[in-house]
Scaffold this motif. Structure first.
Motif, PDB file in Angstrom:
ATOM      1  N   GLY A 273     -81.863  23.160 -19.390  1.00 26.92           N
ATOM      2  CA  GLY A 273     -80.874  23.380 -18.351  1.00 26.92           C
ATOM      3  C   GLY A 273     -80.667  22.137 -17.498  1.00 26.92           C
ATOM      4  N   LYS A 274     -80.032  22.336 -16.356  1.00 28.84           N
ATOM      5  CA  LYS A 274     -79.693  21.243 -15.460  1.00 28.84           C
ATOM      6  C   LYS A 274     -80.775  21.069 -14.408  1.00 28.84           C
ATOM      7  CE  LYS A 274     -74.852  22.373 -16.297  1.00 28.84           C
ATOM      8  NZ  LYS A 274     -73.572  22.831 -15.737  1.00 28.84           N
ATOM      9  N   SER A 275     -80.836  19.868 -13.830  1.00 31.14           N
ATOM     10  CA  SER A 275     -81.915  19.562 -12.898  1.00 31.14           C
ATOM     11  C   SER A 275     -81.860  20.422 -11.645  1.00 31.14           C
ATOM     12  CB  SER A 275     -81.869  18.081 -12.517  1.00 31.14           C
ATOM     13  OG  SER A 275     -80.622  17.763 -11.903  1.00 31.14           O
ATOM     14  N   ASP A 276     -80.688  20.900 -11.265  1.00 27.93           N
ATOM     15  CA  ASP A 276     -80.557  21.733 -10.064  1.00 27.93           C
ATOM     16  C   ASP A 276     -80.386  23.206 -10.408  1.00 27.93           C
ATOM     17  OD1 ASP A 276     -78.047  21.527 -11.202  1.00 27.93           O
ATOM     18  OD2 ASP A 276     -76.990  21.361  -9.282  1.00 27.93           O
ATOM     19  N   GLU A 277     -80.744  23.582 -11.623  1.00 29.48           N
ATOM     20  CA  GLU A 277     -80.552  24.954 -12.098  1.00 29.48           C
ATOM     21  C   GLU A 277     -81.889  25.697 -12.061  1.00 29.48           C
ATOM     22  OE1 GLU A 277     -77.655  26.644 -15.497  1.00 29.48           O
ATOM     23  OE2 GLU A 277     -79.134  25.190 -16.160  1.00 29.48           O
ATOM     24  N   THR A 278     -81.892  26.895 -11.490  1.00 29.10           N
ATOM     25  CA  THR A 278     -83.110  27.693 -11.458  1.00 29.10           C
ATOM     26  C   THR A 278     -82.885  28.997 -12.200  1.00 29.10           C
ATOM     27  OG1 THR A 278     -82.572  28.777  -9.358  1.00 29.10           O
ATOM     28  CG2 THR A 278     -83.776  26.693  -9.259  1.00 29.10           C
ATOM     29  N   PHE A 279     -83.994  29.599 -12.647  1.00 32.08           N
ATOM     30  CA  PHE A 279     -83.924  30.724 -13.562  1.00 32.08           C
ATOM     31  C   PHE A 279     -84.671  31.938 -13.018  1.00 32.08           C
ATOM     32  CE2 PHE A 279     -83.178  26.926 -15.919  1.00 32.08           C
ATOM     33  CZ  PHE A 279     -82.229  27.251 -16.865  1.00 32.08           C
ATOM     34  N   SER A 280     -84.239  33.102 -13.454  1.00 34.14           N
ATOM     35  CA  SER A 280     -84.930  34.334 -13.076  1.00 34.14           C
ATOM     36  C   SER A 280     -86.072  34.588 -14.055  1.00 34.14           C
ATOM     37  CB  SER A 280     -83.954  35.517 -13.088  1.00 34.14           C
ATOM     38  OG  SER A 280     -83.600  35.837 -14.414  1.00 34.14           O
ATOM     39  N   SER A 281     -86.846  35.628 -13.774  1.00 31.07           N
ATOM     40  CA  SER A 281     -87.984  35.967 -14.632  1.00 31.07           C
ATOM     41  C   SER A 281     -87.631  37.042 -15.646  1.00 31.07           C
ATOM     42  CB  SER A 281     -89.156  36.451 -13.767  1.00 31.07           C
ATOM     43  OG  SER A 281     -88.768  37.577 -13.006  1.00 31.07           O
ATOM     44  N   ASP A 282     -86.342  37.279 -15.864  1.00 32.09           N
ATOM     45  CA  ASP A 282     -85.903  38.297 -16.819  1.00 32.09           C
ATOM     46  C   ASP A 282     -85.533  37.614 -18.124  1.00 32.09           C
ATOM     47  OD1 ASP A 282     -85.826  40.491 -14.765  1.00 32.09           O
ATOM     48  OD2 ASP A 282     -84.360  39.122 -13.915  1.00 32.09           O
ATOM     49  N   ASN A 283     -86.220  37.974 -19.196  1.00 31.24           N
ATOM     50  CA  ASN A 283     -86.039  37.275 -20.457  1.00 31.24           C
ATOM     51  C   ASN A 283     -86.031  38.268 -21.610  1.00 31.24           C
ATOM     52  OD1 ASN A 283     -86.540  34.468 -19.242  1.00 31.24           O
ATOM     53  ND2 ASN A 283     -88.397  35.568 -18.697  1.00 31.24           N
ATOM     54  N   GLY A 284     -85.452  37.835 -22.718  1.00 37.22           N
ATOM     55  CA  GLY A 284     -85.416  38.686 -23.901  1.00 37.22           C
ATOM     56  C   GLY A 284     -85.457  37.863 -25.169  1.00 37.22           C
ATOM     57  N   TYR A 285     -85.753  38.531 -26.282  1.00 32.59           N
ATOM     58  CA  TYR A 285     -85.821  37.852 -27.582  1.00 32.59           C
ATOM     59  C   TYR A 285     -85.326  38.822 -28.642  1.00 32.59           C
ATOM     60  CZ  TYR A 285     -87.744  35.342 -31.620  1.00 32.59           C
ATOM     61  OH  TYR A 285     -87.894  34.671 -32.807  1.00 32.59           O
ATOM     62  N   LYS A 286     -84.440  38.336 -29.520  1.00 34.38           N
ATOM     63  CA  LYS A 286     -83.935  39.171 -30.606  1.00 34.38           C
ATOM     64  C   LYS A 286     -83.516  38.280 -31.766  1.00 34.38           C
ATOM     65  CE  LYS A 286     -80.357  42.525 -31.860  1.00 34.38           C
ATOM     66  NZ  LYS A 286     -79.113  43.224 -31.410  1.00 34.38           N
ATOM     67  N   ASN A 287     -84.118  38.530 -32.933  1.00 30.96           N
ATOM     68  CA  ASN A 287     -83.735  37.857 -34.179  1.00 30.96           C
ATOM     69  C   ASN A 287     -83.662  36.334 -34.031  1.00 30.96           C
ATOM     70  OD1 ASN A 287     -83.488  40.404 -35.357  1.00 30.96           O
ATOM     71  ND2 ASN A 287     -81.293  40.533 -34.918  1.00 30.96           N
ATOM     72  N   GLY A 288     -84.673  35.742 -33.399  1.00 30.06           N
ATOM     73  CA  GLY A 288     -84.732  34.296 -33.304  1.00 30.06           C
ATOM     74  C   GLY A 288     -83.999  33.702 -32.117  1.00 30.06           C
ATOM     75  N   THR A 289     -83.378  34.520 -31.277  1.00 30.39           N
ATOM     76  CA  THR A 289     -82.665  34.026 -30.102  1.00 30.39           C
ATOM     77  C   THR A 289     -83.377  34.483 -28.831  1.00 30.39           C
ATOM     78  OG1 THR A 289     -80.529  34.062 -31.243  1.00 30.39           O
ATOM     79  CG2 THR A 289     -80.487  34.014 -28.839  1.00 30.39           C
ATOM     80  N   THR A 290     -83.638  33.533 -27.928  1.00 29.95           N
ATOM     81  CA  THR A 290     -84.240  33.834 -26.633  1.00 29.95           C
ATOM     82  C   THR A 290     -83.138  33.862 -25.578  1.00 29.95           C
ATOM     83  OG1 THR A 290     -86.316  32.768 -27.268  1.00 29.95           O
ATOM     84  CG2 THR A 290     -85.929  33.085 -24.922  1.00 29.95           C
ATOM     85  N   TYR A 291     -83.133  34.908 -24.753  1.00 28.47           N
ATOM     86  CA  TYR A 291     -82.121  35.087 -23.715  1.00 28.47           C
ATOM     87  C   TYR A 291     -82.771  34.883 -22.344  1.00 28.47           C
ATOM     88  CZ  TYR A 291     -79.414  37.296 -27.441  1.00 28.47           C
ATOM     89  OH  TYR A 291     -78.745  37.551 -28.612  1.00 28.47           O
ATOM     90  N   ILE A 292     -82.174  34.005 -21.537  1.00 30.87           N
ATOM     91  CA  ILE A 292     -82.699  33.688 -20.213  1.00 30.87           C
ATOM     92  C   ILE A 292     -81.520  33.591 -19.242  1.00 30.87           C
ATOM     93  CG2 ILE A 292     -84.025  32.028 -18.843  1.00 30.87           C
ATOM     94  CD1 ILE A 292     -85.434  31.209 -21.422  1.00 30.87           C
TER      95      ILE A 292
END
Length: 300
Positions: free
Chosen positions: A161-180
């Motif tokens: 991601g970008k240097s000023d971008e922050t993320f939540s703690s909600d994540n998922g995974y399906k068929n080789g793809t990670t969702y954030i």
């Protein structure tokens, strides 16, 4: 998890010392494991999942009524060596770690992808062993059994991601793809098996729109909850949106509560009384979307 369920229990008296239970079809406990402050999981498939833990990156397999640790990595001296993680999880391809960021413009957690170390160190006992960090790192198993393998390493990783971008703690995974979910930029991040990113910025009604991602691990569906900030709780209306595989935002229904979790096609509400806590669930299947809003992919 297939025919089983996994449940985290946290006591108000000891909120950081938690238990994870494996339940059978009758909701009877068949196995349990101590964990460190994990609140949720990332499900890989019907038999493997990874708790979002604060001290470890772990893959656990449900096998014949047992919780079996497949892989376990402990971050030693994390802040000193690059990762001060409030939550870490694994998928079959890489470790996802988070690092705090706080400056004049940004406050939250950044996202890192960490490769598995090539060399493994095995400790046959539960004792904490103060080895030299560079040659023979220390081991602290905590809840891990003596048969488990813990790898401890300097947790350097690639910033996502970008240097000023922050993320939540909600994540998922399906068929080789990670969702954030990137909370600051209202962007859904999809990471493939190689860690390559696909970004989708979600259209919002106004700058006051807040959003939170939910991932239905059983159904493999992505949902976004949206609401307007600055309103009193009694005035607040939450809109639950489904994200389709072809990048469409589908508003499903309006809610007057903040969902606890979305699981197996149901959204769950928790109602706290003076001496009780009740749980209600509402089906999402059959809900007709008000409209469909397509939104495009963007570059890195």
């Amino acid at each position: 998890m297939g025919e089983y369920k996994v449940l985290i229990y946290a006591s108000n008296n000891k909120p950081m010392k938690r238990h994870m239970y494996l339940l059978d079809k009758s909701n009877l406990i068949v196995d349990d494991m101590k964990i460190d402050a994990a609140q949720s999981f990332v499900k890989v498939n019907d038999s493997i999942f990874s708790p979002e833990d604060v001290s470890y990156a772990i893959m656990i397999k449900v096998k014949e009524k047992e919780l079996v640790v497949e892989e376990a990595y402990e971050f030693y001296n994390g802040p000193k060596h690059g990762i001060n993680t409030p939550g870490t999880f694994m998928n079959p391809e890489y470790i996802v770690g988070f690092d705090y960021i706080r400056n004049e413009d940004t406050e939250g957690v950044q996202l890192f992808l960490i490769d598995r170390p090539k060399k493994k160190f095995i400790n046959p006992s539960r004792r904490h062993m103060g080895y030299d960090f560079k040659e023979r790192p220390p081991f602290d198993y905590g809840f891990l059994s003596k048969e488990d393998t813990t790898v401890i390493f300097q947790p350097y990783g690639k910033l996502v991601g970008k240097s000023d971008e922050t993320f939540s703690s909600d994540n998922g995974y399906k068929n080789g793809t990670t969702y954030i979910w990137a909370s600051t930029h209202k962007t859904l991040i999809r990471l493939d098996k190689s860690g390559d990113m696909q970004r989708s910025k979600v259209p919002i009604a106004s700058e006051n729109t807040e959003m939170k991602m939910y991932f239905d691990h059983e159904a493999g569906e992505v949902y976004l909850l949206s609401w307007e900030s600055g309103l009193e709780d009694a005035e607040r209306v939450y809109t639950l949106n489904q994200i389709t595989a072809d990048n469409q935002l589908r508003p499903l229904l309006n809610l007057y509560f903040f969902p606890m979790v979305i699981d197996d096609g149901y959204v769950y509400e928790g109602r706290k009384g003076k001496k009780s806590f009740e749980v209600y669930r509402y089906p999402l299947k059959g809900q007709v979307p008000e409209k469909v809003i397509p939104f495009g992919f963007e570059g890195n």
